[in-house]
Design an enzyme around this catalytic site. Structure first.
Site, PDB file in Angstrom:
ATOM      1  N   ASP A 165       0.860  -1.178   0.000  1.00  0.00           N
ATOM      2  CA  ASP A 165       0.000   0.000   0.000  1.00  0.00           C
ATOM      3  C   ASP A 165       0.902   1.236   0.000  1.00  0.00           C
ATOM      4  O   ASP A 165       1.893   1.272   0.730  1.00  0.00           O
ATOM      5  CB  ASP A 165      -0.889  -0.006   1.260  1.00  0.00           C
ATOM      6  CG  ASP A 165      -2.094   0.905   1.134  1.00  0.00           C
ATOM      7  OD1 ASP A 165      -1.903   2.111   0.847  1.00  0.00           O
ATOM      8  OD2 ASP A 165      -3.225   0.421   1.336  1.00  0.00           O
ATOM      9  N   TYR A 191     -13.600   7.524 -13.070  1.00  0.00           N
ATOM     10  CA  TYR A 191     -13.429   6.377 -12.170  1.00  0.00           C
ATOM     11  C   TYR A 191     -14.149   5.153 -12.729  1.00  0.00           C
ATOM     12  O   TYR A 191     -13.579   4.059 -12.816  1.00  0.00           O
ATOM     13  CB  TYR A 191     -13.974   6.730 -10.792  1.00  0.00           C
ATOM     14  CG  TYR A 191     -13.915   5.600  -9.782  1.00  0.00           C
ATOM     15  CD1 TYR A 191     -12.703   5.023  -9.428  1.00  0.00           C
ATOM     16  CD2 TYR A 191     -15.068   5.136  -9.163  1.00  0.00           C
ATOM     17  CE1 TYR A 191     -12.643   3.999  -8.484  1.00  0.00           C
ATOM     18  CE2 TYR A 191     -15.029   4.124  -8.230  1.00  0.00           C
ATOM     19  CZ  TYR A 191     -13.814   3.555  -7.892  1.00  0.00           C
ATOM     20  OH  TYR A 191     -13.766   2.541  -6.971  1.00  0.00           O
TER      21      TYR A 191
END
Length: 326
Positions: A31, A150
């Site tokens: 991450d 998106y």
């Protein structure tokens, strides 16, 4: 087994990691902490079985090694939240498309890892055919509105996975999440329930965007994690796109009223136009609800936890951690 979770310091990823660890497995997490947080990982049990790498899936040199030792890969790393999408469309598109492309290439190169690619109910766009089924035609708004970037980027992710499955027999599954919510979710990027709960706990106005008559279905993260745990052993899910969400609809205004009532708050409701909340000409989907017949047929899953449980759990976390979200 070893489970790799990209975006594992995020909201869903941290809960998923916790679930696998409790059952005796090892978890690797990568991450870049752009939207995830190390605070989400402090809840994890059995830290000796966790490897965390701070890095971006597009460029991290550690990713091939993490992929090689993984038995199952959950690709959750993505740009998330309407506010982030509207205000940083370049990051949205590049993170989603380039990251997924690299993950799938590595999965194929390593002999076909069992892989899940997280998608979103946003891909249904402006469709009015509710509830949404996985085979429905998709109606996306114009490319002049960054709001739809998106949805389009996640659709490319879906097409990529399906292409790898059909051309290379990659055992992959697309999971389309419908408003997964619960503890550890931040309201920083526009997620409505943490925004509402935080405001209600502070006695501040609950800001309802648009008319408030738009409807959504909210699924507790524990239910979503349960689906993600059931699917790896289910061969019928290979090469499939699956809706994951609750089927109980509520308007956003009703949601605000429910939060205020359940938390015994003195907050008021403030209606804010989309133009002021996001950008001029912002477009939204009026109704969004999943048809979850397919995942129910494949692995027997359905959402079980009610909305009041979601609100109570989010409020308990915020009270316990003194968390204030803006």
């Amino acid at each position: 087994m070893n489970i790799l979770i990209t975006g594992g310091a995020g909201f869903i990823g941290s809960h998923l990691a916790e679930s696998w660890l409790k059952d005796g497995h090892s978890v690797s997490i990568i991450d870049d902490l752009s939207t995830g947080s190390l605070d989400n990982l402090r809840h994890l049990p059995h830290r000796e079985r966790v490897e965390f790498v701070k890095g971006n899936v597009i460029s991290s040199r550690a990713l091939p090694r993490l992929m090689e030792k993984a038995d199952i890969v959950y690709h959750l790393a993505a740009a998330v939240g309407v506010e982030l999408v509207v205000h940083d469309p370049i990051r949205t598109i590049e993170t989603n498309v380039s990251g997924t492309s690299r993950i799938l290439k590595l999965a194929d190169k390593l002999g076909g890892r069992r892989i899940f690619v997280a998608s979103t109910s946003e891909v249904y766009g402006k469709s009015a055919s509710v509830p949404f089924h996985e085979t429905d035609d998709l109606i996306i708004g114009p490319s002049t509105h960054s709001r739809w970037s998106y949805a389009c980027s996640k659709l490319i992710d879906e097409f990529l996975l399906m292409a790898y499955h059909r051309s290379k027999n990659l055992p992959g599954t697309v999971t389309r999440f419908f408003n997964t919510v619960g503890p550890r979710q931040t309201g920083r990027y526009g997620m409505v329930i943490p925004r509402f709960v935080s405001a209600a706990l502070q006695g501040k106005p609950l800001r309802v965007f648009g008319t408030g008559e738009q409807t959504r279905c909210f699924c507790h993260v524990a239910d979503t994690v349960r689906a993600l745990r059931l699917l790896p052993d289910c061969e019928a899910s290979f090469g499939e796109i699956l809706n994951i969400g609750s089927t109980n609809r509520i308007t956003i205004r009703q949601l605000a009223e429910t939060v205020i009532d359940q938390l015994h708050s003195k907050s008021k409701i403030e209606v804010v136009s989309y133009d002021k909340a996001y950008e001029p000409g912002f477009e939204d989907t009026l109704h969004r609800a999943p048809d979850c017949t397919k995942i129910g047929r494949i692995c027997g899953w359905k959402a079980e936890l009610p909305l009041d449980k979601i609100i109570a759990d989010v409020a308990a976390q915020m009270r316990g951690e003194g968390q204030v979200l803006h």
